[in-house]
Motif scaffolding. Structure first.
Motif, mmCIF file in Angstrom:
data_model
loop_
_atom_site.group_PDB
_atom_site.id
_atom_site.type_symbol
_atom_site.label_atom_id
_atom_site.label_comp_id
_atom_site.label_asym_id
_atom_site.label_seq_id
_atom_site.Cartn_x
_atom_site.Cartn_y
_atom_site.Cartn_z
ATOM 1 N N TYR A 1 2.926 15.883 -6.728
ATOM 2 C CA TYR A 1 2.255 14.575 -6.785
ATOM 3 C C TYR A 1 1.738 14.171 -5.406
ATOM 4 C CZ TYR A 1 1.622 9.535 -7.382
ATOM 5 O OH TYR A 1 1.103 8.258 -7.393
ATOM 6 N N VAL A 2 2.606 14.284 -4.387
ATOM 7 C CA VAL A 2 2.182 13.850 -3.041
ATOM 8 C C VAL A 2 1.076 14.777 -2.519
ATOM 9 C CG1 VAL A 2 2.961 13.321 -0.693
ATOM 10 C CG2 VAL A 2 4.501 12.959 -2.596
ATOM 11 N N THR A 3 1.181 16.065 -2.812
ATOM 12 C CA THR A 3 0.159 17.014 -2.360
ATOM 13 C C THR A 3 -1.185 16.720 -3.033
ATOM 14 O OG1 THR A 3 1.894 18.666 -2.110
ATOM 15 C CG2 THR A 3 -0.362 19.486 -2.115
ATOM 16 N N ASP A 4 -1.144 16.438 -4.323
ATOM 17 C CA ASP A 4 -2.398 16.160 -5.054
ATOM 18 C C ASP A 4 -2.993 14.813 -4.658
ATOM 19 O OD1 ASP A 4 -2.015 18.526 -6.333
ATOM 20 O OD2 ASP A 4 -1.406 17.660 -8.264
ATOM 21 N N GLU A 5 -2.137 13.802 -4.534
ATOM 22 C CA GLU A 5 -2.617 12.427 -4.325
ATOM 23 C C GLU A 5 -2.876 12.095 -2.857
ATOM 24 O OE1 GLU A 5 -2.835 9.673 -6.719
ATOM 25 O OE2 GLU A 5 -2.984 11.360 -8.116
ATOM 26 N N GLN A 6 -2.124 12.730 -1.948
ATOM 27 C CA GLN A 6 -2.241 12.474 -0.508
ATOM 28 C C GLN A 6 -2.323 10.971 -0.192
ATOM 29 O OE1 GLN A 6 -3.496 15.165 1.976
ATOM 30 N NE2 GLN A 6 -3.172 16.804 0.537
ATOM 31 N N PRO A 7 -1.347 10.173 -0.624
ATOM 32 C CA PRO A 7 -1.398 8.737 -0.308
ATOM 33 C C PRO A 7 -1.256 8.517 1.203
ATOM 34 C CG PRO A 7 0.749 9.310 -1.199
ATOM 35 C CD PRO A 7 -0.086 10.546 -1.298
ATOM 36 N N GLU A 8 -1.807 7.404 1.669
ATOM 37 C CA GLU A 8 -1.722 7.114 3.115
ATOM 38 C C GLU A 8 -0.257 6.937 3.537
ATOM 39 O OE1 GLU A 8 -3.540 3.653 5.736
ATOM 40 O OE2 GLU A 8 -4.863 4.312 4.107
ATOM 41 N N LYS A 9 0.500 6.192 2.700
ATOM 42 C CA LYS A 9 1.929 5.970 2.981
ATOM 43 C C LYS A 9 2.728 6.266 1.717
ATOM 44 C CE LYS A 9 1.514 1.703 4.623
ATOM 45 N NZ LYS A 9 1.966 0.382 5.072
ATOM 46 N N GLY B 1 0.803 -1.229 0.000
ATOM 47 C CA GLY B 1 0.000 0.000 0.000
ATOM 48 C C GLY B 1 0.828 1.268 0.000
ATOM 49 N N THR B 2 2.168 1.141 0.088
ATOM 50 C CA THR B 2 3.011 2.354 0.075
ATOM 51 C C THR B 2 3.196 2.840 -1.363
ATOM 52 O OG1 THR B 2 4.216 1.578 1.997
ATOM 53 C CG2 THR B 2 5.272 3.294 0.695
ATOM 54 N N ARG B 3 3.016 4.131 -1.570
ATOM 55 C CA ARG B 3 3.243 4.718 -2.893
ATOM 56 C C ARG B 3 4.740 4.997 -3.035
ATOM 57 N NH1 ARG B 3 -0.995 7.565 -5.665
ATOM 58 N NH2 ARG B 3 -2.420 6.893 -4.031
ATOM 59 N N ALA C 1 3.194 19.901 6.200
ATOM 60 C CA ALA C 1 2.105 20.380 5.333
ATOM 61 C C ALA C 1 1.164 19.245 4.943
ATOM 62 C CB ALA C 1 2.698 21.031 4.083
ATOM 63 N N LEU C 2 1.623 17.995 5.126
ATOM 64 C CA LEU C 2 0.813 16.836 4.724
ATOM 65 C C LEU C 2 0.702 15.857 5.899
ATOM 66 C CD1 LEU C 2 2.527 16.389 1.245
ATOM 67 C CD2 LEU C 2 0.182 17.159 1.614
ATOM 68 N N PRO C 3 0.025 16.264 6.984
ATOM 69 C CA PRO C 3 0.015 15.437 8.199
ATOM 70 C C PRO C 3 -0.643 14.075 8.022
ATOM 71 C CG PRO C 3 -1.518 17.289 8.389
ATOM 72 C CD PRO C 3 -0.742 17.495 7.134
ATOM 73 N N GLN C 4 -1.497 13.960 7.010
ATOM 74 C CA GLN C 4 -2.187 12.680 6.814
ATOM 75 C C GLN C 4 -1.353 11.669 6.037
ATOM 76 O OE1 GLN C 4 -2.450 15.576 5.551
ATOM 77 N NE2 GLN C 4 -3.939 15.736 3.920
ATOM 78 N N VAL C 5 -0.191 12.104 5.493
ATOM 79 C CA VAL C 5 0.675 11.178 4.752
ATOM 80 C C VAL C 5 1.751 10.661 5.696
ATOM 81 C CG1 VAL C 5 2.218 10.888 2.766
ATOM 82 C CG2 VAL C 5 0.293 12.504 2.620
ATOM 83 N N ASP C 6 1.899 9.340 5.714
ATOM 84 C CA ASP C 6 2.941 8.717 6.524
ATOM 85 C C ASP C 6 4.152 8.480 5.605
ATOM 86 O OD1 ASP C 6 4.270 7.455 8.511
ATOM 87 O OD2 ASP C 6 3.041 5.626 8.495
ATOM 88 N N PHE C 7 5.227 9.231 5.831
ATOM 89 C CA PHE C 7 6.422 9.067 4.991
ATOM 90 C C PHE C 7 7.277 7.953 5.590
ATOM 91 C CE2 PHE C 7 5.034 13.346 4.019
ATOM 92 C CZ PHE C 7 5.091 13.344 2.636
ATOM 93 N N VAL C 8 7.481 6.902 4.818
ATOM 94 C CA VAL C 8 8.146 5.711 5.342
ATOM 95 C C VAL C 8 9.367 5.368 4.491
ATOM 96 C CG1 VAL C 8 6.043 4.737 6.335
ATOM 97 C CG2 VAL C 8 6.627 4.239 3.956
#
Ligand code: SF4
Length: 350
Positions: A265-273, A236-238, A289-296
């Motif tokens: 891309y990350v701002t538009d898509e807002q992937p979970e991970k 599920g990680t982008r 700026a993107l608190p809902q994205v988990d950067f892994v």
């Protein structure tokens, strides 16, 4: 050579740089942009430097151009403009300041000086180089011209002024494919990044793209197997790769783009991970700026970009040392290559 003890002694005499939770609290608006990745204790250490630099900027009529690979306290704390190489090159032509402090690597400061010769351009650490820029010289360009007579030379902006001067036009990772496609020749020489060239060759099949064999020490370390393993372990990680990565890495990714393209891309898509297959600070700089994205995932650090610190920026701005100069004849020719890129990018709406 950077004499850190002497510079620290100089700064300690002129500024109160004692860590200060009170000062840090009074600058909470700035901290809010990096609170996910910078601890309150670290912010108390950075805050006196950030305040001193921002005060000095006003005094010197200076602006700071910060690349996307700068650490968060530089990116959010002191930069007036942030972006990728193309955005910063364009900004250098637009700002009205007397002084530009380049928070990035040396070729970026040279580019600013080439485009704005009347401004003082400061490089906080002259040893902040780039493996790509160091991989080719003007003689390398001449060799490619001998090998492919008549073919235009498109050089990445990650090159010295001499190499830019010897090239026909520059490109960045955000406009490389469009620039190559617009060349009036079937064969196009790309220097110095072999991987960017191979990725462009895939995207612009109508051209015969030939390349110099340079590479970026940050992006060449990733392998396609790394990405496959990571996808298996973290479903599920982008996966988002910079085009300086080898083509099989880019092929494994869900998206590939320049640093500004990755942010969009990350701002538009807002992937979970999301795993950003590029320099480490990219994810840190957009995390708040993107608190809902988990950067892994793992990342690779650029040792050149990391030479730029708050301490060195403050010293450069206070003493006006680290001034970048480019030979006027070289600068004139290099300016043509960079300006052709900017003009063509504007024309193509990039
Ligand atoms: S990340 Fe790579 S291309 Fe960018 S400055 Fe570092 S070595 Fe050069």
């Amino acid at each position: 050579m950077f004499d850190l003890p002497a510079q620290r002694a100089h700064l300690a005499e002129k500024f109160d740089l004692t860590p200060s939770p009170e000062l840090a609290a009074s600058m909470s608006d700035i901290y809010a942009r990096m609170s996910r990745v910078v601890s309150p204790a670290d912010w108390a250490i950075y805050a006196p430097y950030v305040k001193a630099i921002n005060d000095l900027k006003a005094e010197r009529n200076a602006v700071i151009l910060g690349h996307n690979y700068m650490t968060p306290e530089i990116y959010h704390g002191i930069s007036d403009f942030v972006g990728d190489s193309l955005q910063l090159a364009i900004k250098a032509t637009e700002v009205e300041a007397d002084v530009i402090v380049q928070c990035g690597v040396h070729f970026m400061a040279e580019t600013s000086k080439i485009l704005s010769p009347e401004k003082t351009v400061l490089m906080p650490d002259m040893e902040a180089g780039c493996s790509l820029a160091e991989s080719i010289t003007a003689e390398g360009i001449a060799e490619m011209r001998r090998r492919y007579p008549g073919a235009p030379v498109v050089s990445y902006v990650n090159t010295t002024a001499e190499v830019k001067a010897a090239s026909d036009i520059c490109c960045t990772s955000s406009n490389a494919a469009q620039i190559v496609a617009a060349m009036d020749s079937n064969t196009v020489i790309m220097t110095p990044d072999q991987y960017l060239a191979q990725n462009v060759a895939r995207d612009v099949p109508q051209k015969n793209v030939v390349w110099w064999e340079g590479s970026c020490i940050v992006h060449e370390q990733y392998t396609a197997q790394d990405l496959r393993d990571f996808r298996e372990w973290n479903p599920g990680t982008r996966l988002i790769a910079h085009p300086e990565c080898p083509p099989d890495v880019v092929a494994e990714a869900d998206f590939s783009g320049s640093t500004s393209g990755i942010i969009k891309y990350v701002t538009d898509e807002q992937p979970e991970k999301a795993m950003l297959i590029t320099e480490c600070s990219m994810a840190s700089n957009i995390a708040d700026a993107l608190p809902q994205v988990d950067f892994v995932g793992p990342c690779n650090m650029c040792p050149y970009m990391k030479k730029i610190t708050l301490e060195k920026v403050l010293y450069a701005l206070d003493t006006m040392t680290g001034q970048v100069e480019v030979d006027p004849d070289v600068a004139e020719k290099a300016r043509l290559s960079v300006q052709r890129m900017i003009d063509l990018s504007r024309k193509l709406g990039i």
